[in-house]
Design a protein around this motif. Structure first.
Motif, PDB file in Angstrom:
ATOM      1  N   GLN A  11       0.840  -1.184   0.000  1.00 54.27           N
ATOM      2  CA  GLN A  11       0.000   0.000   0.000  1.00 54.27           C
ATOM      3  C   GLN A  11       0.878   1.238   0.000  1.00 54.27           C
ATOM      4  N   GLU A  12       0.380   2.246  -0.689  1.00 55.70           N
ATOM      5  CA  GLU A  12       1.079   3.523  -0.713  1.00 55.70           C
ATOM      6  C   GLU A  12       0.955   4.165   0.663  1.00 55.70           C
ATOM      7  N   GLN A  13       2.003   4.841   1.092  1.00 50.53           N
ATOM      8  CA  GLN A  13       1.985   5.509   2.389  1.00 50.53           C
ATOM      9  C   GLN A  13       0.822   6.482   2.462  1.00 50.53           C
ATOM     10  N   GLY A  14       0.054   6.416   3.552  1.00 52.87           N
ATOM     11  CA  GLY A  14      -1.065   7.330   3.758  1.00 52.87           C
ATOM     12  C   GLY A  14      -2.297   6.980   2.963  1.00 52.87           C
ATOM     13  N   SER A  15      -2.330   5.809   2.359  1.00 53.99           N
ATOM     14  CA  SER A  15      -3.456   5.406   1.525  1.00 53.99           C
ATOM     15  C   SER A  15      -3.721   3.929   1.730  1.00 53.99           C
ATOM     16  N   GLU A  16      -4.920   3.518   1.434  1.00 51.22           N
ATOM     17  CA  GLU A  16      -5.239   2.091   1.485  1.00 51.22           C
ATOM     18  C   GLU A  16      -5.266   1.487   0.086  1.00 51.22           C
ATOM     19  N   PRO A  18      -4.036  -0.414  -3.005  1.00 52.26           N
ATOM     20  CA  PRO A  18      -2.972  -1.388  -3.261  1.00 52.26           C
ATOM     21  C   PRO A  18      -2.097  -0.958  -4.437  1.00 52.26           C
ATOM     22  N   VAL A  19      -0.811  -1.300  -4.332  1.00 51.26           N
ATOM     23  CA  VAL A  19       0.158  -1.000  -5.378  1.00 51.26           C
ATOM     24  C   VAL A  19       0.878  -2.301  -5.732  1.00 51.26           C
ATOM     25  N   LEU A  20       0.887  -2.617  -7.032  1.00 51.45           N
ATOM     26  CA  LEU A  20       1.642  -3.751  -7.549  1.00 51.45           C
ATOM     27  C   LEU A  20       3.002  -3.215  -7.960  1.00 51.45           C
ATOM     28  N   LEU A  21       4.063  -3.836  -7.465  1.00 50.62           N
ATOM     29  CA  LEU A  21       5.409  -3.382  -7.766  1.00 50.62           C
ATOM     30  C   LEU A  21       6.108  -4.448  -8.602  1.00 50.62           C
ATOM     31  N   LEU A  22       6.488  -4.070  -9.833  1.00 47.33           N
ATOM     32  CA  LEU A  22       7.208  -4.969 -10.734  1.00 47.33           C
ATOM     33  C   LEU A  22       8.669  -4.537 -10.787  1.00 47.33           C
ATOM     34  N   ILE A  34       2.245   0.022 -10.107  1.00 43.87           N
ATOM     35  CA  ILE A  34       0.939   0.061 -10.754  1.00 43.87           C
ATOM     36  C   ILE A  34      -0.131   0.029  -9.666  1.00 43.87           C
ATOM     37  N   TRP A  35      -0.938   1.085  -9.596  1.00 49.66           N
ATOM     38  CA  TRP A  35      -2.016   1.121  -8.618  1.00 49.66           C
ATOM     39  C   TRP A  35      -3.135   0.218  -9.117  1.00 49.66           C
ATOM     40  N   ALA A 104      -5.773  -6.244 -22.523  1.00 49.48           N
ATOM     41  CA  ALA A 104      -6.171  -6.491 -21.135  1.00 49.48           C
ATOM     42  C   ALA A 104      -5.707  -5.353 -20.235  1.00 49.48           C
ATOM     43  N   ARG A 105      -6.329  -5.278 -19.056  1.00 46.82           N
ATOM     44  CA  ARG A 105      -5.831  -4.355 -18.031  1.00 46.82           C
ATOM     45  C   ARG A 105      -4.535  -4.935 -17.481  1.00 46.82           C
ATOM     46  N   ALA A 106      -3.626  -4.087 -17.090  1.00 45.67           N
ATOM     47  CA  ALA A 106      -2.334  -4.547 -16.585  1.00 45.67           C
ATOM     48  C   ALA A 106      -2.490  -5.459 -15.372  1.00 45.67           C
ATOM     49  N   SER A 107      -3.358  -5.104 -14.435  1.00 44.58           N
ATOM     50  CA  SER A 107      -3.513  -5.927 -13.226  1.00 44.58           C
ATOM     51  C   SER A 107      -4.049  -7.308 -13.563  1.00 44.58           C
ATOM     52  N   ASP A 108      -5.003  -7.394 -14.480  1.00 43.26           N
ATOM     53  CA  ASP A 108      -5.527  -8.695 -14.892  1.00 43.26           C
ATOM     54  C   ASP A 108      -4.460  -9.491 -15.633  1.00 43.26           C
ATOM     55  N   ALA A 109      -3.725  -8.830 -16.504  1.00 44.53           N
ATOM     56  CA  ALA A 109      -2.687  -9.512 -17.278  1.00 44.53           C
ATOM     57  C   ALA A 109      -1.622 -10.102 -16.357  1.00 44.53           C
TER      58      ALA A 109
END
Length: 185
Positions: A11-16, A18-22, A34-35, A104-109
């Motif tokens: 999670q990004e600081q101060g936020s809920e 989710p962030v995918l980190l590649l 990628i949020w 496709a969306r990046a998160s789905d891919a």
């Protein structure tokens, strides 16, 4: 294209949010953040821990359908960044030796790639525009320069990430099909 691997989901600081980190596997070892939405983060976590559920969730269902039609997902590519949104393509091979490309969306891919165990690639143009250098990102395993001392994602701590992963594992292990039914009003 540069091959990447999942460095983590946090999670990004101060936020809920989710962030995918590649993380780039070779070269400059750049990172791409990628949020993603909470449902996508949950699906990705389930795929990463290879959770066995009594019935397939959406991503596994899609891969099963692709295979039922004689095709196979062989690679996922993040190809563009348009107005802050990552665009991806699924590369499929067919039983007759042909190829197909599906948008496709990046998160789905990425989630499909984790389920399938296929490579994830990012175009150099996307990396040049949106990537962070390894020195600017802290991950569970540490930065490239500090292998054992960094935090997962800026603002989070290792225990936070470990607790969240353990919570997701417990929830998935205890989940029943009824847990996924929509509430009726």
């Amino acid at each position: 294209m540069a091959e990447v691997e999942i460095a983590g989901v946090g999670q990004e600081q101060g936020s809920e949010d989710p962030v995918l980190l590649l993380r780039e596997q070779g070269g400059a070892r750049r990172y791409l953040a990628i949020w993603i939405g909470a449902p996508e983060a949950t699906a990705l976590a389930a795929a990463e821990v290879a959770a066995t559920l009594p019935r397939p969730l959406t991503h596994r269902l899609l891969l099963d359908a692709v295979e039922a039609f004689g095709a196979q997902l062989v690679r996922v590519r993040l190809t563009e960044l348009v107005e802050g949104q990552f665009h991806a393509e699924l590369d499929l091979t067919t039983s007759d030796g042909g190829t197909r490309v599906v948008s496709a969306r990046a998160s789905d891919a990425v989630t499909l790639a984790v389920h399938q165990g296929c490579p994830i690639e990012v175009s150099e143009a996307v990396l040049d525009e949106a990537a962070l250098p390894a020195s600017a990102v802290a991950t569970v395993g540490g930065t490239e320069d500090e292998p054992d001392e960094a935090n997962p994602i800026p603002g989070a701590t290792s225990p936070d990430v470990e607790d969240e992963v353990e919570r997701l594992r417990r929830a998935l292990a205890e989940a029943t099909p009824d847990d996924f039914k929509a509430d009726e009003e």
